[in-house]
Design a protein around this motif. Structure first.
Motif, mmCIF file in Angstrom:
data_model
loop_
_atom_site.group_PDB
_atom_site.id
_atom_site.type_symbol
_atom_site.label_atom_id
_atom_site.label_comp_id
_atom_site.label_asym_id
_atom_site.label_seq_id
_atom_site.Cartn_x
_atom_site.Cartn_y
_atom_site.Cartn_z
ATOM 1 N N PHE A 1 0.845 -1.188 0.000
ATOM 2 C CA PHE A 1 0.000 0.000 0.000
ATOM 3 C C PHE A 1 0.892 1.253 0.000
ATOM 4 C CE2 PHE A 1 -2.731 3.312 1.455
ATOM 5 C CZ PHE A 1 -4.021 2.942 1.110
ATOM 6 N N GLY A 2 0.585 2.188 -0.877
ATOM 7 C CA GLY A 2 1.332 3.432 -0.937
ATOM 8 C C GLY A 2 2.482 3.445 -1.924
ATOM 9 N N GLU A 3 2.684 2.355 -2.659
ATOM 10 C CA GLU A 3 3.756 2.342 -3.666
ATOM 11 C C GLU A 3 3.284 3.068 -4.926
ATOM 12 O OE1 GLU A 3 6.877 1.388 -3.585
ATOM 13 O OE2 GLU A 3 6.819 0.700 -1.509
ATOM 14 N N VAL A 4 2.919 4.326 -4.742
ATOM 15 C CA VAL A 4 2.319 5.107 -5.826
ATOM 16 C C VAL A 4 3.324 5.457 -6.907
ATOM 17 C CG1 VAL A 4 0.539 6.055 -4.318
ATOM 18 C CG2 VAL A 4 2.711 7.253 -4.557
ATOM 19 N N GLY A 5 4.602 5.365 -6.595
ATOM 20 C CA GLY A 5 5.605 5.635 -7.607
ATOM 21 C C GLY A 5 5.514 4.678 -8.783
ATOM 22 N N HIS A 6 4.826 3.566 -8.563
ATOM 23 C CA HIS A 6 4.699 2.568 -9.630
ATOM 24 C C HIS A 6 3.288 2.507 -10.192
ATOM 25 C CE1 HIS A 6 8.817 1.394 -9.042
ATOM 26 N NE2 HIS A 6 8.594 1.458 -7.744
ATOM 27 N N GLY B 1 6.782 3.527 -17.923
ATOM 28 C CA GLY B 1 5.781 4.538 -17.656
ATOM 29 C C GLY B 1 5.408 4.724 -16.204
ATOM 30 N N CYS B 2 6.209 4.205 -15.278
ATOM 31 C CA CYS B 2 5.892 4.387 -13.851
ATOM 32 C C CYS B 2 6.025 5.864 -13.479
ATOM 33 C CB CYS B 2 6.816 3.549 -12.981
ATOM 34 S SG CYS B 2 6.439 1.785 -13.022
ATOM 35 N N LEU B 3 5.187 6.278 -12.539
ATOM 36 C CA LEU B 3 5.105 7.684 -12.172
ATOM 37 C C LEU B 3 6.418 8.220 -11.610
ATOM 38 C CD1 LEU B 3 3.084 10.018 -12.062
ATOM 39 C CD2 LEU B 3 2.458 9.278 -9.756
ATOM 40 N N GLU B 4 7.145 7.392 -10.866
ATOM 41 C CA GLU B 4 8.362 7.917 -10.251
ATOM 42 C C GLU B 4 9.453 8.216 -11.276
ATOM 43 O OE1 GLU B 4 9.573 5.013 -7.373
ATOM 44 O OE2 GLU B 4 11.220 4.321 -8.632
ATOM 45 N N VAL B 5 9.344 7.647 -12.466
ATOM 46 C CA VAL B 5 10.297 8.000 -13.516
ATOM 47 C C VAL B 5 10.102 9.460 -13.919
ATOM 48 C CG1 VAL B 5 11.083 7.501 -15.860
ATOM 49 C CG2 VAL B 5 10.385 5.628 -14.349
ATOM 50 N N ALA B 6 8.827 9.893 -13.964
ATOM 51 C CA ALA B 6 8.542 11.270 -14.345
ATOM 52 C C ALA B 6 8.806 12.259 -13.213
ATOM 53 C CB ALA B 6 7.087 11.379 -14.799
ATOM 54 N N LEU B 7 8.568 11.842 -11.962
ATOM 55 C CA LEU B 7 8.668 12.761 -10.836
ATOM 56 C C LEU B 7 9.956 12.625 -10.032
ATOM 57 C CD1 LEU B 7 5.031 12.667 -9.379
ATOM 58 C CD2 LEU B 7 6.055 14.373 -10.873
ATOM 59 N N GLY B 8 10.713 11.561 -10.235
ATOM 60 C CA GLY B 8 11.916 11.328 -9.437
ATOM 61 C C GLY B 8 12.956 12.422 -9.618
#
Length: 398
Positions: A223-228, A243-250
């Motif tokens: 739970f909470g692994e929103v980066g993926h 396309g994981c979110l943390e690639v764009a926001l990291g």
């Protein structure tokens, strides 16, 4: 009344006294009124706590009539816990006292490919001089933690790792937790938060969510692994997908974007220095990150509906430069009117927050147990206080 009930009652009463004193100094009479305990019971328990070095008596409180009462307070640094964040590119170790003050901290870098055993050995070396004063060591990791197992840490390349053999050499109780979840728990312990989303953004992105005072974990701890969360991008992620979110926001992407805008520094520290000096490329890159984070928080608010968001990890140090664009973006994309005004603030501990969260695991437990910490057999031939001891040397139990 069974003997076990007497022990439990003693623990609960001590906890009530300690929790009242966490709010500020009080007299014995104040404690009796606040807790509902008899004055004789308060006096007896206060005497115990004084003898154990947990409390101290301070100056008398002003009183218009009669003898002024003596105030009691938590003794500064009476108990400490250690917390460590084993991150992708380095480890942070802190000592946190039971009032939430960082007594000291130490950081060291290591190569991302350095294996877990080498990292734990270095951590053991740094921890050894401080064993005598510590309740335990809480270790946070950037991945999915389930008990003693690390199920997945994509940014470290670790999958299905049993940490038990690596922890056997640590001569004090150890607790393991995901970095974002431990940070969220520290907000509950230190500030009494009941509905909170704690966002950790460094190399990766994760969220710890507290709902009605309880940390949400999920069936597997993910739970909470929103980066993926998957977006529309196609850039590869270390988890093996695209396309994981943390690639764009990291923050690695932040530095690349800054370089593409004409920035000359190659590290996050250099980018931050440029922003402080007013460099246009650095300020623009941070403004763009703020806009993206605002959209992300608008989605997060729909998913979890927190009352407050705390931003931790390395991004906490960047917050002054991206706050304005973050808030404008959140207001533009919020689903509910209340979400437009969602309080968002950086962690007061900055990048130390995950390590502080690790230490908080033990300090919160210490207060929960009323300061009865793994006691041995008591006088009068008693069987001891097994219910306040750790179930084993690696975890916090139920």
């Amino acid at each position: 009344m069974r003997k076990g009930d007497v022990q439990t009652l003693r623990r609960l009463n001590r906890r009530a006294i300690l929790n009242q004193l966490r709010r500020g100094p009080l007299s014995r009479a104040d404690l009796a009124r606040a807790t509902g305990l008899a004055k004789s019971a308060v006096s007896r328990l206060v005497e115990e706590l004084l003898q154990e070095g947990l409390l101290e008596e301070g100056p008398a409180a002003p009183s218009p009539l009669g003898r002024p009462p003596t105030l009691l307070r938590l003794k500064p640094r009476a108990r400490m816990a250690l917390g460590a964040e084993v991150g992708v590119e380095g480890t942070v170790l802190v000592a946190l006292d039971w009032q939430g003050q960082v007594a000291w901290s130490k950081e060291w870098a290591h190569a991302p490919e350095e294996d877990l055993h080498a990292r734990i050995q270095r951590l053991l070396l740094e921890v050894r001089p401080h064993l005598q004063d510590a309740l335990g060591l809480g270790i946070t990791l950037p991945g999915v933690v389930a008990g003693r197992r690390l199920l997945l840490a994509p940014n470290l390349g670790w999958r299905e790792v049993d940490l038990s053999p690596h922890l056997a050499a640590l001569p004090l109780p150890v607790a393991l937790e995901n970095d974002a979840k431990a940070s969220a728990l520290s907000e509950v312990f230190l500030h009494g938060e009941q509905n909170l989303a704690y966002v950790v953004l460094s190399t990766g992105l994760g969220v710890g969510v507290v709902a009605e005072g309880r940390l949400l974990r999920g069936a597997t701890g993910a739970f909470g692994e929103v980066g993926h969360w998957l977006g529309e991008g196609v850039s590869p992620c270390r988890c093996g997908r695209r396309g994981c979110l943390e690639v764009a926001l990291g923050l690695e992407t932040l530095v690349k974007r800054y370089r593409a805008l004409g920035g000359t520094a190659s590290t996050l520290e250099g980018l931050l220095a440029g922003a402080r000096a007013g460099e246009e490329a650095a300020l623009l890159a941070l403004r763009q990150l703020g806009e993206a984070l605002g959209r992300f928080l608008a989605n997060l608010a729909v998913a979890y509906d927190p009352a407050r968001v705390v931003v931790g990890g390395r991004v906490a140090e960047l917050f002054p430069f991206l706050e304005a664009s973050l808030r404008a973006s959140l207001q533009a994309h919020a689903f509910l009117e209340a979400h437009r005004r969602l309080p968002v603030a950086p962690s007061v501990y900055g990048h130390l927050a995950p390590a502080v969260g690790g230490a908080s695991l033990f300090l919160a437990r210490f207060f929960e147990l009323g300061g009865l910490w793994a006691e041995g057999p008591r006088r009068n031939g008693g069987e001891g206080y097994a219910e306040v001891a750790f179930g084993d040397r690696y975890g916090l139990g139920a």
